[in-house]
Design a protein around this motif. Sequence first.
Motif, PDB file in Angstrom:
ATOM      1  N   ASP A 214       0.855  -1.183   0.000  1.00  0.00           N
ATOM      2  CA  ASP A 214       0.000   0.000   0.000  1.00  0.00           C
ATOM      3  C   ASP A 214       0.894   1.238   0.000  1.00  0.00           C
ATOM      4  N   HIS A 215       0.330   2.397   0.245  1.00  0.00           N
ATOM      5  CA  HIS A 215       1.088   3.644   0.159  1.00  0.00           C
ATOM      6  C   HIS A 215       2.240   3.726   1.163  1.00  0.00           C
ATOM      7  N   ARG A 216       2.236   2.884   2.187  1.00  0.00           N
ATOM      8  CA  ARG A 216       3.290   2.901   3.211  1.00  0.00           C
ATOM      9  C   ARG A 216       4.486   2.046   2.843  1.00  0.00           C
ATOM     10  N   GLY A 217       4.267   1.060   1.982  1.00  0.00           N
ATOM     11  CA  GLY A 217       5.313   0.094   1.662  1.00  0.00           C
ATOM     12  C   GLY A 217       4.698  -1.278   1.467  1.00  0.00           C
ATOM     13  N   HIS A 218       5.278  -2.288   2.108  1.00  0.00           N
ATOM     14  CA  HIS A 218       4.713  -3.631   1.969  1.00  0.00           C
ATOM     15  C   HIS A 218       4.960  -4.471   3.218  1.00  0.00           C
ATOM     16  N   PHE A 219       4.187  -5.551   3.305  1.00  0.00           N
ATOM     17  CA  PHE A 219       4.290  -6.547   4.367  1.00  0.00           C
ATOM     18  C   PHE A 219       4.348  -7.903   3.686  1.00  0.00           C
ATOM     19  N   THR A 220       5.275  -8.758   4.131  1.00  0.00           N
ATOM     20  CA  THR A 220       5.417 -10.087   3.538  1.00  0.00           C
ATOM     21  C   THR A 220       5.548 -11.129   4.636  1.00  0.00           C
ATOM     22  N   ARG A 221       4.727 -12.151   4.572  1.00  0.00           N
ATOM     23  CA  ARG A 221       4.878 -13.300   5.482  1.00  0.00           C
ATOM     24  C   ARG A 221       5.988 -14.167   4.910  1.00  0.00           C
ATOM     25  N   ILE A 222       7.037 -14.384   5.701  1.00  0.00           N
ATOM     26  CA  ILE A 222       8.200 -15.151   5.267  1.00  0.00           C
ATOM     27  C   ILE A 222       8.044 -16.632   5.603  1.00  0.00           C
ATOM     28  N   TYR A 223       7.377 -16.922   6.695  1.00  0.00           N
ATOM     29  CA  TYR A 223       7.212 -18.317   7.121  1.00  0.00           C
ATOM     30  C   TYR A 223       5.827 -18.488   7.717  1.00  0.00           C
ATOM     31  N   ASP A 224       5.167 -19.565   7.360  1.00  0.00           N
ATOM     32  CA  ASP A 224       3.837 -19.885   7.867  1.00  0.00           C
ATOM     33  C   ASP A 224       3.832 -21.374   8.211  1.00  0.00           C
ATOM     34  N   GLN A 225       3.928 -21.685   9.495  1.00  0.00           N
ATOM     35  CA  GLN A 225       4.039 -23.078   9.930  1.00  0.00           C
ATOM     36  C   GLN A 225       2.877 -23.926   9.425  1.00  0.00           C
ATOM     37  N   GLN A 226       1.666 -23.401   9.470  1.00  0.00           N
ATOM     38  CA  GLN A 226       0.495 -24.165   9.036  1.00  0.00           C
ATOM     39  C   GLN A 226       0.572 -24.489   7.541  1.00  0.00           C
ATOM     40  N   LEU A 227       0.918 -23.512   6.735  1.00  0.00           N
ATOM     41  CA  LEU A 227       1.023 -23.737   5.291  1.00  0.00           C
ATOM     42  C   LEU A 227       2.141 -24.735   4.977  1.00  0.00           C
ATOM     43  N   PHE A 228       3.258 -24.602   5.661  1.00  0.00           N
ATOM     44  CA  PHE A 228       4.344 -25.570   5.465  1.00  0.00           C
ATOM     45  C   PHE A 228       3.867 -26.975   5.842  1.00  0.00           C
ATOM     46  N   LYS A 229       3.167 -27.082   6.948  1.00  0.00           N
ATOM     47  CA  LYS A 229       2.662 -28.377   7.404  1.00  0.00           C
ATOM     48  C   LYS A 229       1.718 -28.988   6.373  1.00  0.00           C
ATOM     49  N   GLU A 230       0.868 -28.163   5.757  1.00  0.00           N
ATOM     50  CA  GLU A 230      -0.067 -28.640   4.725  1.00  0.00           C
ATOM     51  C   GLU A 230       0.670 -29.212   3.518  1.00  0.00           C
ATOM     52  N   HIS A 231       1.894 -28.757   3.269  1.00  0.00           N
ATOM     53  CA  HIS A 231       2.699 -29.260   2.155  1.00  0.00           C
ATOM     54  C   HIS A 231       3.701 -30.333   2.599  1.00  0.00           C
ATOM     55  N   GLY A 232       3.564 -30.807   3.843  1.00  0.00           N
ATOM     56  CA  GLY A 232       4.468 -31.834   4.361  1.00  0.00           C
ATOM     57  C   GLY A 232       5.834 -31.289   4.716  1.00  0.00           C
ATOM     58  N   LEU A 233       5.936 -29.983   4.923  1.00  0.00           N
ATOM     59  CA  LEU A 233       7.215 -29.336   5.217  1.00  0.00           C
ATOM     60  C   LEU A 233       7.215 -28.834   6.656  1.00  0.00           C
ATOM     61  N   ASP A 234       6.978 -29.703   7.581  1.00  0.00           N
ATOM     62  CA  ASP A 234       6.866 -29.346   8.993  1.00  0.00           C
ATOM     63  C   ASP A 234       8.230 -29.466   9.662  1.00  0.00           C
ATOM     64  N   TRP A 235       8.948 -28.343   9.808  1.00  0.00           N
ATOM     65  CA  TRP A 235      10.289 -28.383  10.358  1.00  0.00           C
ATOM     66  C   TRP A 235      10.420 -27.495  11.567  1.00  0.00           C
ATOM     67  N   ASN A 236      11.290 -27.895  12.445  1.00  0.00           N
ATOM     68  CA  ASN A 236      11.608 -27.121  13.628  1.00  0.00           C
ATOM     69  C   ASN A 236      12.920 -26.380  13.363  1.00  0.00           C
ATOM     70  N   TRP A 237      12.832 -25.135  12.931  1.00  0.00           N
ATOM     71  CA  TRP A 237      14.033 -24.357  12.637  1.00  0.00           C
ATOM     72  C   TRP A 237      14.764 -24.057  13.936  1.00  0.00           C
ATOM     73  N   VAL A 238      16.052 -24.385  13.994  1.00  0.00           N
ATOM     74  CA  VAL A 238      16.819 -24.210  15.230  1.00  0.00           C
ATOM     75  C   VAL A 238      17.909 -23.152  15.116  1.00  0.00           C
ATOM     76  N   GLN A 239      18.170 -22.707  13.905  1.00  0.00           N
ATOM     77  CA  GLN A 239      19.250 -21.747  13.712  1.00  0.00           C
ATOM     78  C   GLN A 239      18.934 -20.923  12.469  1.00  0.00           C
ATOM     79  N   GLU A 240      19.279 -19.636  12.512  1.00  0.00           N
ATOM     80  CA  GLU A 240      19.165 -18.786  11.325  1.00  0.00           C
ATOM     81  C   GLU A 240      20.522 -18.149  11.089  1.00  0.00           C
ATOM     82  N   ASN A 241      20.978 -18.182   9.845  1.00  0.00           N
ATOM     83  CA  ASN A 241      22.309 -17.707   9.488  1.00  0.00           C
ATOM     84  C   ASN A 241      22.223 -16.599   8.451  1.00  0.00           C
ATOM     85  N   ARG A 242      23.236 -15.751   8.459  1.00  0.00           N
ATOM     86  CA  ARG A 242      23.344 -14.676   7.482  1.00  0.00           C
ATOM     87  C   ARG A 242      24.703 -14.788   6.807  1.00  0.00           C
ATOM     88  N   SER A 243      24.698 -14.772   5.487  1.00  0.00           N
ATOM     89  CA  SER A 243      25.934 -14.793   4.711  1.00  0.00           C
ATOM     90  C   SER A 243      26.001 -13.501   3.920  1.00  0.00           C
TER      91      SER A 243
END
Length: 184
Positions: free
Chosen positions: A21-50
């Motif tokens: 909208d006029h302010r910018g944007h919002f993006t959902r990066i991760y959705d546990q329920q949607l991932f689960k519906e696709h069989g992608l149910d993971w417990n993320w334990v670490q996030e890295n930046r390169s």
Amino acid sequence: MIIKPGRLQGIYEISLSPRSDHRGHFTRIYDQQLFKEHGLDWNWVQENRSFSAKKGTIRGMHLQYGEHAETKLIRVTQGAIFDVFVDLRPDSPSFGCWDSILLTESNNKMVYIGKGFGHGFCTLQDDCEVVYKVDRCYAPQHEGGVRWNDETLRITWPILRPVMSDRDMLLPTLEEFKRRLDQN
């Protein structure tokens, strides 16, 4: 968010859906329920930046193996990369096959890479930042990979003279990797 299977079993392309909208944007990066519906149910334990300062930097092809094998969720927050994944699962019918995806800060795509894949990327611009989640903590004694320019893989990298670490230049060929698997 749209999740679709890739060409190799265990790889998923994820297209994000920013709301603007006029302010910018919002993006959902991760959705546990949607991932689960696709069989992608993971417990993320670490996030890295390169962060890679120079265009043409190649990082990879890395993986962790055994009980420390990782699932990764990768996105670019700055710049653009040619992201590559190689099937290194010994019992897989697609062992040694690779595929790629273009990830940029503006194309709203991520890639989900299942356990047993070697992963690497080439920066297509200066000052690239890659952020990725993993479902296993870093275990240096269980890391490995294959050489980025292995002739049997024939990966079509967009850069022929990359900026690389000495460690990545010394990774084994696919044939050497297979021999090591057979010895264990």
